[in-house]
Design a protein around this motif. Structure first.
Motif, mmCIF file in Angstrom:
data_model
loop_
_atom_site.group_PDB
_atom_site.id
_atom_site.type_symbol
_atom_site.label_atom_id
_atom_site.label_comp_id
_atom_site.label_asym_id
_atom_site.label_seq_id
_atom_site.Cartn_x
_atom_site.Cartn_y
_atom_site.Cartn_z
ATOM 1 N N GLN A 38 -0.649 -11.823 0.458
ATOM 2 C CA GLN A 38 -1.215 -10.285 0.089
ATOM 3 C C GLN A 38 -1.049 -9.676 1.056
ATOM 4 O OE1 GLN A 38 -1.793 -9.442 -2.742
ATOM 5 N NE2 GLN A 38 -1.978 -11.668 -3.728
ATOM 6 N N ARG A 39 -1.175 -10.134 2.654
ATOM 7 C CA ARG A 39 -0.853 -9.218 3.815
ATOM 8 C C ARG A 39 0.613 -8.845 3.830
ATOM 9 N NH1 ARG A 39 -1.951 -12.717 7.967
ATOM 10 N NH2 ARG A 39 -4.292 -12.219 7.608
ATOM 11 N N ARG A 40 1.681 -9.795 3.423
ATOM 12 C CA ARG A 40 2.694 -9.330 3.347
ATOM 13 C C ARG A 40 3.286 -8.212 2.450
ATOM 14 N NH1 ARG A 40 5.775 -14.183 1.989
ATOM 15 N NH2 ARG A 40 5.039 -14.592 4.050
ATOM 16 N N ARG A 41 2.606 -8.284 1.326
ATOM 17 C CA ARG A 41 2.609 -7.194 0.303
ATOM 18 C C ARG A 41 2.087 -5.933 0.610
ATOM 19 N NH1 ARG A 41 1.916 -8.849 -5.682
ATOM 20 N NH2 ARG A 41 1.243 -6.609 -5.819
ATOM 21 N N ALA A 42 0.872 -5.944 1.469
ATOM 22 C CA ALA A 42 0.312 -4.416 1.810
ATOM 23 C C ALA A 42 1.124 -4.122 2.869
ATOM 24 C CB ALA A 42 -0.946 -4.945 2.528
ATOM 25 N N VAL A 43 1.969 -4.894 3.850
ATOM 26 C CA VAL A 43 2.950 -4.277 4.897
ATOM 27 C C VAL A 43 4.130 -3.667 4.069
ATOM 28 C CG1 VAL A 43 4.437 -4.764 6.578
ATOM 29 C CG2 VAL A 43 2.093 -5.841 6.834
ATOM 30 N N ILE A 44 4.644 -4.486 3.135
ATOM 31 C CA ILE A 44 6.087 -3.794 2.471
ATOM 32 C C ILE A 44 5.538 -2.502 1.590
ATOM 33 C CG2 ILE A 44 7.329 -4.184 0.358
ATOM 34 C CD1 ILE A 44 7.380 -7.347 1.429
ATOM 35 N N TYR A 89 -0.034 -0.248 -4.771
ATOM 36 C CA TYR A 89 0.577 -1.518 -4.527
ATOM 37 C C TYR A 89 -0.248 -2.189 -3.228
ATOM 38 C CZ TYR A 89 4.070 -5.218 -3.889
ATOM 39 O OH TYR A 89 4.713 -6.351 -3.816
ATOM 40 N N VAL A 90 -0.327 -1.222 -2.316
ATOM 41 C CA VAL A 90 -1.279 -1.862 -1.092
ATOM 42 C C VAL A 90 -2.696 -1.961 -1.569
ATOM 43 C CG1 VAL A 90 -2.232 -0.876 1.112
ATOM 44 C CG2 VAL A 90 0.512 -0.785 0.614
ATOM 45 N N THR A 92 -4.111 -2.873 -4.371
ATOM 46 C CA THR A 92 -4.141 -4.121 -5.302
ATOM 47 C C THR A 92 -4.133 -5.197 -4.418
ATOM 48 O OG1 THR A 92 -2.055 -3.965 -5.997
ATOM 49 C CG2 THR A 92 -3.672 -2.971 -7.197
ATOM 50 N N SER A 93 -3.106 -5.237 -3.425
ATOM 51 C CA SER A 93 -2.791 -6.391 -2.436
ATOM 52 C C SER A 93 -4.115 -6.648 -1.564
ATOM 53 C CB SER A 93 -1.803 -6.187 -1.481
ATOM 54 O OG SER A 93 -0.533 -6.045 -2.156
ATOM 55 N N LEU A 94 -4.614 -5.593 -0.924
ATOM 56 C CA LEU A 94 -5.849 -5.765 -0.135
ATOM 57 C C LEU A 94 -7.178 -6.184 -0.848
ATOM 58 C CD1 LEU A 94 -5.433 -2.479 2.288
ATOM 59 C CD2 LEU A 94 -4.890 -4.890 2.735
ATOM 60 N N ARG A 95 -7.232 -5.884 -2.342
ATOM 61 C CA ARG A 95 -8.361 -5.934 -3.202
ATOM 62 C C ARG A 95 -8.298 -7.478 -3.418
ATOM 63 N NH1 ARG A 95 -7.942 -3.301 -8.443
ATOM 64 N NH2 ARG A 95 -7.748 -1.447 -6.898
ATOM 65 N N HIS A 96 -7.150 -8.234 -3.596
ATOM 66 C CA HIS A 96 -7.015 -9.369 -3.963
ATOM 67 C C HIS A 96 -6.890 -10.246 -2.665
ATOM 68 C CE1 HIS A 96 -6.613 -8.565 -8.153
ATOM 69 N NE2 HIS A 96 -5.622 -7.888 -7.972
ATOM 70 N N MET A 97 -6.844 -10.049 -1.677
ATOM 71 C CA MET A 97 -6.733 -10.526 -0.642
ATOM 72 C C MET A 97 -8.150 -11.545 -0.204
ATOM 73 S SD MET A 97 -5.910 -9.621 3.753
ATOM 74 C CE MET A 97 -4.391 -8.972 3.055
ATOM 75 N N PRO A 98 -8.229 -12.591 0.221
ATOM 76 C CA PRO A 98 -9.482 -13.563 0.535
ATOM 77 C C PRO A 98 -9.957 -13.111 1.735
ATOM 78 C CG PRO A 98 -7.728 -15.001 0.435
ATOM 79 C CD PRO A 98 -7.331 -13.734 0.014
#
Length: 156
Positions: A38-44, A89-90, A92-98
């Motif tokens: 999820q962190r990688r998705r947020a950076v991208i 995209y960022v 949703t990535s941060l929302r799903h990050m544990p």
């Protein structure tokens, strides 16, 4: 129900033995930490957001240099849409990050050469889809207890 200390030690020993015997399989089974993914998705997504901002500013620069209005609108709108999609995209990535203290889930890696779900390897190298399995008898806990009993009897 958490594992006892003895069970955890046995599990760690089995994992080390698997990693020593077949490191490629062990790394494939280990998977990727969900927090890392999820962190990688947020950076991208953040990088794509910057690209969208550059597009939008490029459209504004085109307008000041005397280029056509349609070019300005097209580039600026495209930049805005890229920014909008990447922001979603960022988010949703941060929302799903544990959470930091939470035990993250592990997602198995997908790579080339893996068989699709429901397919078994045939001796000839071709995958054959599995048919429907018969419905297991007993409750879930009874099946788990039966498997556990069989494993203990076989020496694991």
């Amino acid at each position: 129900m958490p594992l006892s200390d003895h069970e955890q030690r046995l599990l760690e020993q089995m994992e080390r033995a698997l990693a020593a015997e077949d490191p490629k399989l062990a790394s494939a089974l280990r998977g990727v930490d969900l927090r890392t993914r999820q962190r990688r998705r947020a950076v991208i997504g953040a990088a794509v957001f910057v690209v969208g901002m550059v597009l939008m500013l490029g459209g504004a620069i085109m307008m000041t240099t005397g280029q056509s209005i349609s070019g300005f609108v097209a580039v600026s709108v495209l930049g805005f849409l890229v920014m909008l999609v990447s922001a979603y995209y960022v988010a949703t990535s941060l929302r799903h990050m544990p959470a930091a203290g939470e035990t993250p889930k592990v997602v198995p890696l997908r790579g080339r050469g893996q068989r699709p779900r429901g397919a078994q390897a045939k001796p000839g190298g071709q995958a054959k889809p599995r048919g429907r399995r018969p419905k297991p008898s007993g409750t879930f806990m009874q099946r788990v207890e039966e498997r556990w009993r069989r494993r203990r009897e076989s020496g694991f």
